[in-house]
Design a protein around this motif. Structure first.
Motif, PDB file in Angstrom:
ATOM      1  N   HIS A  53       5.288 -29.048 -26.848  1.00  0.00           N
ATOM      2  CA  HIS A  53       5.901 -28.171 -26.147  1.00  0.00           C
ATOM      3  C   HIS A  53       6.210 -28.291 -25.369  1.00  0.00           C
ATOM      4  O   HIS A  53       7.601 -27.444 -24.845  1.00  0.00           O
ATOM      5  CB  HIS A  53       4.374 -27.739 -25.601  1.00  0.00           C
ATOM      6  CG  HIS A  53       4.086 -26.361 -24.286  1.00  0.00           C
ATOM      7  ND1 HIS A  53       4.731 -25.453 -24.241  1.00  0.00           N
ATOM      8  CD2 HIS A  53       3.771 -26.630 -23.082  1.00  0.00           C
ATOM      9  CE1 HIS A  53       4.268 -24.727 -22.959  1.00  0.00           C
ATOM     10  NE2 HIS A  53       4.132 -25.609 -22.472  1.00  0.00           N
ATOM     11  N   THR A  54       6.447 -29.526 -24.632  1.00  0.00           N
ATOM     12  CA  THR A  54       7.430 -30.045 -23.382  1.00  0.00           C
ATOM     13  C   THR A  54       8.810 -30.250 -24.468  1.00  0.00           C
ATOM     14  O   THR A  54       9.790 -29.613 -23.296  1.00  0.00           O
ATOM     15  CB  THR A  54       6.835 -30.932 -23.012  1.00  0.00           C
ATOM     16  OG1 THR A  54       5.997 -31.047 -22.344  1.00  0.00           O
ATOM     17  CG2 THR A  54       8.157 -31.746 -21.951  1.00  0.00           C
ATOM     18  N   ALA A  55       8.976 -30.465 -25.564  1.00  0.00           N
ATOM     19  CA  ALA A  55      10.294 -30.547 -26.147  1.00  0.00           C
ATOM     20  C   ALA A  55      11.180 -29.205 -26.541  1.00  0.00           C
ATOM     21  O   ALA A  55      12.038 -29.147 -26.808  1.00  0.00           O
ATOM     22  CB  ALA A  55      10.120 -31.247 -27.066  1.00  0.00           C
ATOM     23  N   TRP A  56      10.316 -28.642 -26.632  1.00  0.00           N
ATOM     24  CA  TRP A  56      10.840 -26.805 -27.424  1.00  0.00           C
ATOM     25  C   TRP A  56      11.515 -26.358 -26.510  1.00  0.00           C
ATOM     26  O   TRP A  56      12.634 -26.033 -27.237  1.00  0.00           O
ATOM     27  CB  TRP A  56       9.555 -26.160 -27.612  1.00  0.00           C
ATOM     28  CG  TRP A  56      10.266 -24.643 -27.709  1.00  0.00           C
ATOM     29  CD1 TRP A  56      10.337 -23.512 -26.898  1.00  0.00           C
ATOM     30  CD2 TRP A  56      10.195 -24.596 -29.395  1.00  0.00           C
ATOM     31  NE1 TRP A  56      10.884 -22.911 -28.577  1.00  0.00           N
ATOM     32  CE2 TRP A  56      11.055 -23.336 -29.867  1.00  0.00           C
ATOM     33  CE3 TRP A  56      10.234 -25.144 -30.681  1.00  0.00           C
ATOM     34  CZ2 TRP A  56      11.740 -22.842 -30.785  1.00  0.00           C
ATOM     35  CZ3 TRP A  56      10.589 -24.563 -32.052  1.00  0.00           C
ATOM     36  CH2 TRP A  56      11.460 -23.526 -32.113  1.00  0.00           C
ATOM     37  N   PRO A  57      11.898 -26.163 -25.231  1.00  0.00           N
ATOM     38  CA  PRO A  57      12.949 -25.475 -25.140  1.00  0.00           C
ATOM     39  C   PRO A  57      14.688 -26.325 -25.162  1.00  0.00           C
ATOM     40  O   PRO A  57      15.301 -25.684 -25.180  1.00  0.00           O
ATOM     41  CB  PRO A  57      13.266 -25.931 -23.238  1.00  0.00           C
ATOM     42  CG  PRO A  57      11.585 -25.559 -22.966  1.00  0.00           C
ATOM     43  CD  PRO A  57      11.053 -26.392 -24.178  1.00  0.00           C
ATOM     44  N   ALA A  58      14.441 -27.761 -24.881  1.00  0.00           N
ATOM     45  CA  ALA A  58      15.304 -28.566 -25.584  1.00  0.00           C
ATOM     46  C   ALA A  58      15.622 -28.398 -27.201  1.00  0.00           C
ATOM     47  O   ALA A  58      16.881 -28.475 -27.553  1.00  0.00           O
ATOM     48  CB  ALA A  58      15.217 -29.869 -25.330  1.00  0.00           C
ATOM     49  N   PHE A  88       0.211 -24.757 -34.076  1.00  0.00           N
ATOM     50  CA  PHE A  88       0.956 -25.343 -32.411  1.00  0.00           C
ATOM     51  C   PHE A  88       2.447 -24.099 -32.417  1.00  0.00           C
ATOM     52  O   PHE A  88       2.248 -23.413 -31.889  1.00  0.00           O
ATOM     53  CB  PHE A  88       1.060 -26.301 -32.133  1.00  0.00           C
ATOM     54  CG  PHE A  88       1.412 -26.711 -31.195  1.00  0.00           C
ATOM     55  CD1 PHE A  88       0.797 -26.131 -30.056  1.00  0.00           C
ATOM     56  CD2 PHE A  88       2.679 -26.906 -30.438  1.00  0.00           C
ATOM     57  CE1 PHE A  88       0.825 -26.218 -28.438  1.00  0.00           C
ATOM     58  CE2 PHE A  88       3.198 -27.329 -29.174  1.00  0.00           C
ATOM     59  CZ  PHE A  88       2.007 -26.687 -28.408  1.00  0.00           C
ATOM     60  N   LEU A  89       3.257 -24.011 -33.544  1.00  0.00           N
ATOM     61  CA  LEU A  89       4.471 -24.085 -33.048  1.00  0.00           C
ATOM     62  C   LEU A  89       4.726 -22.569 -33.350  1.00  0.00           C
ATOM     63  O   LEU A  89       6.194 -22.105 -32.792  1.00  0.00           O
ATOM     64  CB  LEU A  89       5.663 -25.432 -33.422  1.00  0.00           C
ATOM     65  CG  LEU A  89       6.038 -26.346 -33.110  1.00  0.00           C
ATOM     66  CD1 LEU A  89       6.395 -27.428 -34.127  1.00  0.00           C
ATOM     67  CD2 LEU A  89       6.060 -26.340 -31.771  1.00  0.00           C
ATOM     68  N   LEU A  90       4.223 -22.248 -34.751  1.00  0.00           N
ATOM     69  CA  LEU A  90       4.955 -20.711 -34.827  1.00  0.00           C
ATOM     70  C   LEU A  90       5.146 -19.617 -34.217  1.00  0.00           C
ATOM     71  O   LEU A  90       5.793 -18.721 -34.462  1.00  0.00           O
ATOM     72  CB  LEU A  90       3.252 -20.216 -35.595  1.00  0.00           C
ATOM     73  CG  LEU A  90       3.443 -18.958 -36.533  1.00  0.00           C
ATOM     74  CD1 LEU A  90       5.114 -19.243 -37.537  1.00  0.00           C
ATOM     75  CD2 LEU A  90       2.413 -18.724 -37.181  1.00  0.00           C
ATOM     76  N   GLN A  91       4.432 -19.820 -33.024  1.00  0.00           N
ATOM     77  CA  GLN A  91       4.918 -18.570 -32.127  1.00  0.00           C
ATOM     78  C   GLN A  91       5.745 -18.404 -31.120  1.00  0.00           C
ATOM     79  O   GLN A  91       6.772 -17.685 -31.429  1.00  0.00           O
ATOM     80  CB  GLN A  91       3.634 -17.964 -31.178  1.00  0.00           C
ATOM     81  CG  GLN A  91       3.582 -16.912 -30.663  1.00  0.00           C
ATOM     82  CD  GLN A  91       3.813 -15.798 -31.213  1.00  0.00           C
ATOM     83  OE1 GLN A  91       2.096 -15.567 -31.549  1.00  0.00           O
ATOM     84  NE2 GLN A  91       4.026 -15.003 -30.557  1.00  0.00           N
ATOM     85  N   LYS A  92       6.096 -19.756 -31.146  1.00  0.00           N
ATOM     86  CA  LYS A  92       7.645 -19.923 -30.676  1.00  0.00           C
ATOM     87  C   LYS A  92       8.341 -20.641 -31.437  1.00  0.00           C
ATOM     88  O   LYS A  92       9.588 -19.855 -31.158  1.00  0.00           O
ATOM     89  CB  LYS A  92       7.164 -21.746 -30.375  1.00  0.00           C
ATOM     90  CG  LYS A  92       6.593 -21.942 -28.688  1.00  0.00           C
ATOM     91  CD  LYS A  92       6.388 -24.094 -29.008  1.00  0.00           C
ATOM     92  CE  LYS A  92       5.344 -23.825 -27.369  1.00  0.00           C
ATOM     93  NZ  LYS A  92       5.393 -22.995 -26.245  1.00  0.00           N
ATOM     94  N   VAL A  93       8.603 -20.673 -32.836  1.00  0.00           N
ATOM     95  CA  VAL A  93       9.531 -20.230 -33.380  1.00  0.00           C
ATOM     96  C   VAL A  93       9.699 -18.659 -34.009  1.00  0.00           C
ATOM     97  O   VAL A  93      10.363 -18.604 -33.721  1.00  0.00           O
ATOM     98  CB  VAL A  93       9.258 -21.214 -34.975  1.00  0.00           C
ATOM     99  CG1 VAL A  93       9.466 -20.738 -36.406  1.00  0.00           C
ATOM    100  CG2 VAL A  93       8.583 -22.396 -34.657  1.00  0.00           C
TER     101      VAL A  93
END
Length: 147
Positions: A53-58, A88-93
């Motif tokens: 979650h923390t690394a996602w923006p980068a 966990f990542l699906l929505q972000k992706v």
């Protein structure tokens, strides 16, 4: 054990910071570190998910990196991350990657980079599709999906 998990967490944190470094070689190494740490923590979602979650923006910024090799590497990494923490990542992706995925297919310049981009994108999209299909099946309460 606990110590290894702590070290992997530190690797993931440091990798997230280095994803924004001006040197493409360091950004590339950071992508490798992120992938290795994710693999090491894949069976510990309580530790992995907050770090991702923390690394996602980068990481999301690397999909639009100025260096096409980094863009391709980031897309390939995303495929592995979807295996490690896809739920966990699906929505972000869906929100942060899929709207820009077509840019990888339209990669200009080196034919080798363009081919590598397509080669990285296809398994990544397949991993995303598997997760979406699994979620859709779950929400249909046992009813088969329409073809």
């Amino acid at each position: 054990g606990e110590r290894a998990e702590e070290l992997l967490g530190r690797v993931l944190d440091l990798s997230a910071v280095l994803l924004q470094h001006p040197d493409p070689a360091l950004r590339s190494a950071a992508l490798e570190g992120l992938g290795a740490a994710s693999r090491g923590l894949r069976h510990k979602p309580d530790k992995l998910n907050p770090l991702l979650h923390t690394a996602w923006p980068a990481l999301q910024g690397r999909f639009r990196d100025s260096d096409p090799r980094i863009r391709v590497q980031a897309v390939a990494l995303l495929g592995f991350l979807m295996e490690d923490a896809g739920d966990f990542l699906l929505q972000k992706v869906v929100q942060g990657f899929l709207p820009h995925a077509h840019l990888i297919l339209a990669e200009q310049g080196s034919a080798t980079i363009a081919a590598a981009g397509r080669a990285a994108l296809l398994p990544t999209l397949a991993a995303i599709a598997r997760l979406l299909r699994r979620r859709t099946r779950g929400s249909n309460r046992g009813r088969p999906l329409a073809p």
